[in-house]
Design a protein around this motif. Structure first.
Motif, PDB file in Angstrom:
ATOM      1  N   LEU A 185      47.854 -62.183  38.048  1.00  0.00           N
ATOM      2  CA  LEU A 185      47.361 -61.931  36.695  1.00  0.00           C
ATOM      3  C   LEU A 185      46.703 -60.566  36.594  1.00  0.00           C
ATOM      4  CD1 LEU A 185      46.680 -63.104  33.813  1.00  0.00           C
ATOM      5  CD2 LEU A 185      44.477 -63.762  34.806  1.00  0.00           C
ATOM      6  N   VAL A 186      45.814 -60.260  37.529  1.00  0.00           N
ATOM      7  CA  VAL A 186      45.063 -59.004  37.448  1.00  0.00           C
ATOM      8  C   VAL A 186      45.968 -57.801  37.687  1.00  0.00           C
ATOM      9  CG1 VAL A 186      43.145 -57.696  38.441  1.00  0.00           C
ATOM     10  CG2 VAL A 186      42.941 -60.171  38.144  1.00  0.00           C
ATOM     11  N   TYR A 187      46.956 -57.942  38.561  1.00  0.00           N
ATOM     12  CA  TYR A 187      47.827 -56.803  38.859  1.00  0.00           C
ATOM     13  C   TYR A 187      48.837 -56.541  37.740  1.00  0.00           C
ATOM     14  CZ  TYR A 187      51.064 -53.745  41.322  1.00  0.00           C
ATOM     15  OH  TYR A 187      51.857 -52.675  41.678  1.00  0.00           O
ATOM     16  N   PHE A 188      49.479 -57.591  37.261  1.00  0.00           N
ATOM     17  CA  PHE A 188      50.550 -57.405  36.279  1.00  0.00           C
ATOM     18  C   PHE A 188      50.057 -57.433  34.827  1.00  0.00           C
ATOM     19  CE2 PHE A 188      52.858 -58.833  40.030  1.00  0.00           C
ATOM     20  CZ  PHE A 188      53.954 -57.988  40.033  1.00  0.00           C
ATOM     21  N   TYR A 189      48.910 -58.047  34.572  1.00  0.00           N
ATOM     22  CA  TYR A 189      48.369 -58.110  33.212  1.00  0.00           C
ATOM     23  C   TYR A 189      46.913 -57.655  33.218  1.00  0.00           C
ATOM     24  CZ  TYR A 189      52.538 -60.931  32.386  1.00  0.00           C
ATOM     25  OH  TYR A 189      53.832 -61.381  32.295  1.00  0.00           O
ATOM     26  N   ARG A 190      46.704 -56.492  33.762  1.00  0.00           N
ATOM     27  CA  ARG A 190      45.354 -55.975  33.971  1.00  0.00           C
ATOM     28  C   ARG A 190      44.554 -55.882  32.682  1.00  0.00           C
ATOM     29  NH1 ARG A 190      45.888 -50.522  36.730  1.00  0.00           N
ATOM     30  NH2 ARG A 190      46.811 -50.029  34.699  1.00  0.00           N
ATOM     31  N   SER A 191      45.170 -55.462  31.601  1.00  0.00           N
ATOM     32  CA  SER A 191      44.436 -55.220  30.353  1.00  0.00           C
ATOM     33  C   SER A 191      43.918 -56.500  29.698  1.00  0.00           C
ATOM     34  CB  SER A 191      45.333 -54.468  29.356  1.00  0.00           C
ATOM     35  OG  SER A 191      46.489 -55.234  29.038  1.00  0.00           O
TER      36      SER A 191
ATOM     37  N   LYS B 146      60.392 -59.981  28.230  1.00  0.00           N
ATOM     38  CA  LYS B 146      61.743 -59.577  28.601  1.00  0.00           C
ATOM     39  C   LYS B 146      61.751 -58.310  29.461  1.00  0.00           C
ATOM     40  CE  LYS B 146      63.803 -61.596  24.447  1.00  0.00           C
ATOM     41  NZ  LYS B 146      64.629 -61.355  23.240  1.00  0.00           N
ATOM     42  N   TYR B 147      60.586 -57.968  29.996  1.00  0.00           N
ATOM     43  CA  TYR B 147      60.508 -56.820  30.892  1.00  0.00           C
ATOM     44  C   TYR B 147      60.904 -57.276  32.293  1.00  0.00           C
ATOM     45  CZ  TYR B 147      58.561 -52.846  33.399  1.00  0.00           C
ATOM     46  OH  TYR B 147      58.408 -51.749  34.208  1.00  0.00           O
ATOM     47  N   TYR B 148      61.798 -56.557  32.937  1.00  0.00           N
ATOM     48  CA  TYR B 148      62.474 -57.069  34.122  1.00  0.00           C
ATOM     49  C   TYR B 148      61.513 -57.424  35.251  1.00  0.00           C
ATOM     50  CZ  TYR B 148      62.015 -52.432  36.296  1.00  0.00           C
ATOM     51  OH  TYR B 148      61.532 -51.261  36.835  1.00  0.00           O
TER      52      TYR B 148
ATOM     53  N   LEU C 168      52.489 -53.178  27.696  1.00  0.00           N
ATOM     54  CA  LEU C 168      53.613 -53.126  28.625  1.00  0.00           C
ATOM     55  C   LEU C 168      53.943 -51.680  28.965  1.00  0.00           C
ATOM     56  CD1 LEU C 168      55.992 -55.814  27.086  1.00  0.00           C
ATOM     57  CD2 LEU C 168      54.427 -56.089  29.003  1.00  0.00           C
ATOM     58  N   PRO C 169      54.432 -51.432  30.165  1.00  0.00           N
ATOM     59  CA  PRO C 169      54.803 -50.063  30.530  1.00  0.00           C
ATOM     60  C   PRO C 169      56.043 -49.619  29.777  1.00  0.00           C
ATOM     61  CG  PRO C 169      55.475 -51.586  32.239  1.00  0.00           C
ATOM     62  CD  PRO C 169      54.660 -52.388  31.261  1.00  0.00           C
ATOM     63  N   SER C 170      56.098 -48.336  29.515  1.00  0.00           N
ATOM     64  CA  SER C 170      57.272 -47.777  28.846  1.00  0.00           C
ATOM     65  C   SER C 170      58.362 -47.538  29.880  1.00  0.00           C
ATOM     66  CB  SER C 170      56.917 -46.464  28.153  1.00  0.00           C
ATOM     67  OG  SER C 170      56.350 -45.557  29.077  1.00  0.00           O
ATOM     68  N   VAL C 171      59.508 -48.138  29.635  1.00  0.00           N
ATOM     69  CA  VAL C 171      60.624 -48.013  30.567  1.00  0.00           C
ATOM     70  C   VAL C 171      61.322 -46.675  30.344  1.00  0.00           C
ATOM     71  CG1 VAL C 171      62.767 -49.049  31.368  1.00  0.00           C
ATOM     72  CG2 VAL C 171      60.923 -50.507  30.511  1.00  0.00           C
ATOM     73  N   LYS C 172      61.579 -45.943  31.425  1.00  0.00           N
ATOM     74  CA  LYS C 172      62.257 -44.660  31.331  1.00  0.00           C
ATOM     75  C   LYS C 172      63.677 -44.848  30.828  1.00  0.00           C
ATOM     76  CE  LYS C 172      63.653 -40.647  34.064  1.00  0.00           C
ATOM     77  NZ  LYS C 172      63.660 -40.023  35.423  1.00  0.00           N
ATOM     78  N   LYS C 173      64.039 -44.088  29.801  1.00  0.00           N
ATOM     79  CA  LYS C 173      65.377 -44.165  29.238  1.00  0.00           C
ATOM     80  C   LYS C 173      66.160 -42.905  29.559  1.00  0.00           C
ATOM     81  CE  LYS C 173      64.442 -47.259  25.348  1.00  0.00           C
ATOM     82  NZ  LYS C 173      64.572 -47.441  23.880  1.00  0.00           N
TER      83      LYS C 173
END
Length: 248
Positions: free
Chosen positions: A81-87, A135-137, A187-192
């Motif tokens: 939880l803390v690592y992936f949903y820190r905010s 839906k973020y991989y 969520l992080p912005s995925v590089k396009k």
């Protein structure tokens, strides 16, 4: 926010789980050391006095086996939880304890409900559903890992055993689902890449210009003109044969 900054490791990732585990073990040690029983501070449904258990019950356990069974899941899920949903990690922890405890107080049997298992179900449910919703991989992969490791927990939201607070498990599961729906996490912005942009035009792509309609590689006109303009200057260097010179 970029992926590198979003998934950046911090001391909080280990500190929060360590504090949680230390608290529940310390409370259990105090009970053993001073020969006291704090179960009356658990959740007792539909009584005013039983409301105090909403905050105290996660720290109380009936036996060493009960405590051990909750220690590893609470540590692993809190780290996730803390690592992936820190905010939103502290918000999920606080609201998870509060809402799951209140729901247990409403639907529970007239008995003392204790243990951190309700919070475990909150975390497992939140991490699973939130990852699917985003839906973020990477978060979806985390959801699948939770199912693989703790999927068996789902059976214990039903009244299978009388000595298990399935009401607390069910309350935690429902609370985690609701938090996954209503708590907004960054969520992080995925590089396009260039071809993923909306204004992408294949005809202007320099790389695709090297291929014809059948997919065959062709050289561009610029390459042909450059090759024609190239000139090569060859120099020949002659060296006398020393053997012949000596013979002469």
């Amino acid at each position: 926010m970029s992926e590198d900054s979003y998934f950046k490791f911090s001391n909080r990732v280990l500190l929060v789980p360590m504090i949680a585990v230390l608290l529940i073990w310390t409370v259990f040690w105090v009970e053993i050391r001073f020969q006291i029983n704090l179960n009356q501070y658990g959740i007792y449904p539909r009584t005013l006095k039983g409301l105090r258990g909403v905050f105290f019950s996660p720290f109380l356990h009936g036996s060493i086996e009960h405590l051990y069974n909750n220690t590893i899941p609470i540590a692993i899920l809190t780290v996730s939880l803390v690592y992936f949903y820190r905010s939103v990690s502290f918000k999920v922890l606080l609201w998870g304890v509060l809402f799951s405890g209140l729901l247990t107080w409403v639907i529970g049997r007239p008995s003392y409900h204790i243990g951190a298992s309700g919070l475990i179900y909150v975390l497992a449910s939140f991490i699973f559903f939130k990852g699917i919703f985003t839906k973020y991989y990477r978060l979806v992969a985390l959801s699948l890992m939770v199912v693989f490791i703790y999927g068996g927990l789902l059976w214990f939201i039903f009244p299978l055993k009388e000595d298990i607070s399935w009401e607390g498990h069910l309350a935690g599961f429902i609370t985690g689902l609701l938090l996954a729906v209503f708590v907004k996490a960054k969520l992080p912005s995925v590089k396009k890449y260039a071809w993923e942009l909306e204004n992408y035009n294949e005809e202007e792509d320099e790389f695709l210009k090297h291929f014809d309609e059948q997919g065959n590689f062709i050289e561009s006109k610029n390459d042909d003109s450059e090759s024609q303009e190239r000139t090569y200057k060859i120099k020949y260097h002659f060296r006398k044969d020393k053997t012949n010179d000596q013979g002469n």
